[in-house]
Structures are given as C-alpha cells and as structure tokens.
Write an enzyme that holds these catalytic residues in place. Sequence first.
Site, PDB file in Angstrom:
ATOM      1  N   GLY A  75      38.462  33.115  34.924  1.00 57.65           N
ATOM      2  CA  GLY A  75      39.050  32.627  36.157  1.00 57.65           C
ATOM      3  C   GLY A  75      38.008  32.522  37.257  1.00 57.65           C
ATOM      4  N   THR A  76      37.153  33.526  37.341  1.00 58.89           N
ATOM      5  CA  THR A  76      36.090  33.519  38.355  1.00 58.89           C
ATOM      6  C   THR A  76      35.171  32.320  38.160  1.00 58.89           C
ATOM      7  OG1 THR A  76      36.150  35.916  38.617  1.00 58.89           O
ATOM      8  CG2 THR A  76      34.099  34.823  39.202  1.00 58.89           C
ATOM      9  N   SER A 194      43.493  31.621  35.531  1.00 60.89           N
ATOM     10  CA  SER A 194      42.892  32.557  34.588  1.00 60.89           C
ATOM     11  C   SER A 194      43.929  32.964  33.548  1.00 60.89           C
ATOM     12  CB  SER A 194      42.420  33.780  35.376  1.00 60.89           C
ATOM     13  OG  SER A 194      41.859  34.733  34.517  1.00 60.89           O
ATOM     14  N   ALA A 195      43.632  32.696  32.265  1.00 59.25           N
ATOM     15  CA  ALA A 195      44.649  32.846  31.224  1.00 59.25           C
ATOM     16  C   ALA A 195      45.151  34.280  31.061  1.00 59.25           C
ATOM     17  CB  ALA A 195      44.109  32.325  29.895  1.00 59.25           C
ATOM     18  N   HIS A 196      44.286  35.276  31.242  1.00 62.48           N
ATOM     19  CA  HIS A 196      44.763  36.643  30.984  1.00 62.48           C
ATOM     20  C   HIS A 196      45.727  37.134  32.066  1.00 62.48           C
ATOM     21  CE1 HIS A 196      41.361  39.108  33.173  1.00 62.48           C
ATOM     22  NE2 HIS A 196      41.778  38.081  33.887  1.00 62.48           N
ATOM     23  N   CYS A 318      38.378  53.903  48.381  1.00 62.24           N
ATOM     24  CA  CYS A 318      37.942  54.948  47.461  1.00 62.24           C
ATOM     25  C   CYS A 318      38.182  54.554  46.004  1.00 62.24           C
ATOM     26  CB  CYS A 318      38.653  56.248  47.789  1.00 62.24           C
ATOM     27  SG  CYS A 318      40.386  56.035  48.175  1.00 62.24           S
TER      28      CYS A 318
END
Lengths: 373, 75
Positions: A75-76, A194-196, A318
């Site tokens: 996807g990125t 993004s497929a996942h 954090c």
Amino acid sequence: MNVTSARGYLDTASAEPLHPAARETLLAALDRGYADPRRLHRAGRDARLLLDNARAVVAECIGARADEIGFAASGTDAVHRGLLGLARARSGEGVVHSAVEHSAVLQAVGWQDSPAHQSVPVDAAGRVDLAAMADAARRPGVAVVALQAANQEVGTVQPVDALDLPDDVPLFVDAAASVGRLPLPTRWSALAASAHKWGGPGGVGVLAVRRSARWTTPFPGDDGLDQLSGSTWVPGALAAAAALQAVLAERDETAARQHAQVDRIRACAGALPDTEVVGDPVDRLPHLITFSCLYVSGDELVAGLDRRGFGVASGSACTASTLEPSHVLAAMGALTHGNVRVSLRADTTDDEVEGFCAALTAVVTDIRAGIGT
Amino acid sequence: MTAEIDCRGRVCPGPIIELAKALPGIAVGDVLAVVADDPAARHDVPAWCRMRGQEYVGEETADDGVPRYVVRRLS
C-alpha cells in the site's frame, strides 16, 4: 468465514487476517501464476491471464477500468507511486494535503521540500476543512491535492467528492482504510489501496490511475501500470482480487454488524471516567473506533489488553517508534496519551466484543489504581 | 510569580498526571506552568484543559529552552 484462531485480534486496520477466498485462490494460483506475464510462452500467457483477471476484478470493485489498475509492492508503495507520479507529470511541485493523511502520504510529500506544500487543518472530528483545501489548491506552484477517503486512525470519512478543485489540479486519494468497507469516492485522478487491509495477502498494493490523468512513474522503470514495481506477484494479486470480491459481496451485512459492535464499545469506553471517544460517531468507517483514556499510557493499555487476549493498536507516543505521538490525534486536538484503536474483523462476534469491553474496563481501572489519580 | 512544576524527563502521561495533581493547589484564577520536554505534552496539556474545563494560556520557553505550558485554573 475465518475460524476462531484470530479471536481477540482487533487490529484489522493494520492488517485483516487472510480471507478464506484469498487463501483458496492463492494456493491454486501459486502453481499456475509463476511465470513472467510479459513473456509470450504458454506459462507466461497463463500468468498474463491470471493477472488480467485480477485487474478486471479489482477495477470493477473500486469503480475503474481494468487498464487503470496496477499492482504495487505494498500500500505504501502504491501511495508513493500514485502521489509522486501525479506530481511529476505537472510543472509545479507543491502538494496540498489534509493534516491527517497516512504517514505514507506525508513521507511522499516530505521527500522533496517545497514552499508550495501545504497541510490543511481538520476539525475536532478529524474532517478536513474543505474550503481551506479548495483555496490552497488554487495557490501558485500546487501540483496535486491529496485527500484520504477515510482516516485510518479515527475512522472519520472525508468528503472527497464534495471537494471543489480547479480542473487542472489532479486529486490523489488514499483509499486504503475504505476499500471493501464503504462506497468509494469517484472523483480522483489516482487512488491507492492495500490488499492486506481487506483480507488479501500482504505485499500487494493497488494503484489506480485514470486514463484521463497525467501520470509519470516517479521512480526508475517503465511508464505504465502493468509492471509497477518490477515483476508483479501474480498469485498475490489474484488472491487480493478474490478477497475483495468476497468482502464486497458481504459488505453491507458486515458493516451493519460492525456498526452495532462499535456502538457497544463506544458505550463501554464512554462510560469509563475521563475517557474521550474520538472521530465522527456517524459518518465513519464501520469497523473502527478510537478513544483516549486520561492518565493512562498507551503502552500499558496495549500490554494489559494483550495479556487478556486482545490485540489493539495505539497512537500514543510510547507505543510508536518515535517519541512523537500520532499526528492525527494531535491535528484533531485530541488527547494523545492513553490512546487505543480497536478495529474489528469481519468475523468478530458479539461475545468477543463483550469480552473486550470487560477487559478494557478492568485494565483501565487497574492502571489508574496504581497511579493514585 | 507563576507556580511551576518540573516534568523534564517525564514521558506521557506523566506531565499530565502531575498537572492534575498540582492544579488544585493553586487558587482559582491563578496560573500554573508545566515544564516538559516530552513532545506529547504540547498536545496533551491543551487537550486536558479542554476536557477538564480549565484554560490553556499558551506555550512559553524555560531558561534552558524546554517548553513551558501555562494553564489557568478556572474551577
């Protein structure tokens, strides 16, 4: 549907477990789709057939033509290629974007400094200021506007189709959070997913570029969408397409169930003292809810819920690799510590949601008892 | 003389917990400064003020360059 092995996993906004339709298709395609689809031999033609099938299915699912679809390495990767490719085809270099875009978009914007870049603020629900974005798009030096379909951290849907842009300024839409879950915007020059995030395999990004859009590959390689990131993982692309088709067939039913489950979690979180649920309560992604608990650290919340069998994400500093908290929460003026993002699986049960609510109440109460507030 | 709490080196939600503990110790209308180098404090001090109905006055800088977030007690 999936078996109960993923029970308690509530971080599908990061990655949805592999859909059974994707698993089945992937296993079959691994033995058939190994060759290079550019080759003219029989195995190559076979791979080409599978790849063209995947493109056609994905195209239909997202409202595009098959020749407008390319598969990227993630996807990125799709975001970077889509956004930077639109910018490269223009004379300016500035990118106008909402303040709450995914970090993949912000990284692409920051890759080349430009005084013409502009981040457009959002309201307390995380919705972009449309008038400010339309104004910004008309400034000199602007090459492209980037606006997500919905926010990946707080679920708020962006009014993409209502955005008033000059005819010559292309629009990039990061639809990763929305595909398979909500109707998509129609007014885009390029769109990434993004497929996942819909139950397809990891390592499959989708980039759609309108035939009417000017787009030039921003990285070394051929222009064109057929082999975006070098060789396309054909079995993965086909499995991604099968999952998307299956998810869409059940979309409204899944969304209705998830809306009710999210409302249950909203009521539970809202009943905790000093806890603020963030994001638009109505016009939002169906499967996702985010809230922040005062005086509690995000990593303690994530660890406490994990010990009770629930996997969630957090936008608190954090829990991140840097000391900086979520830029999305910061842009909304929301509390950045004590943050939890819950995103439901398609097969999350009501019983599981009840278990989560009980665990959440216990964890927050325990942590606060330890600090004396 | 503004009351001040030193939260240098404390990470979220430490500075906010200290702020919540210290604010009742000043008079209504007075101000309290939180000195904190945790980047999250820049967002969380104003957010806390909004949630608790207190006034966030603004950000200053301490002598050593660390941000100093000023809050006025309203109730």
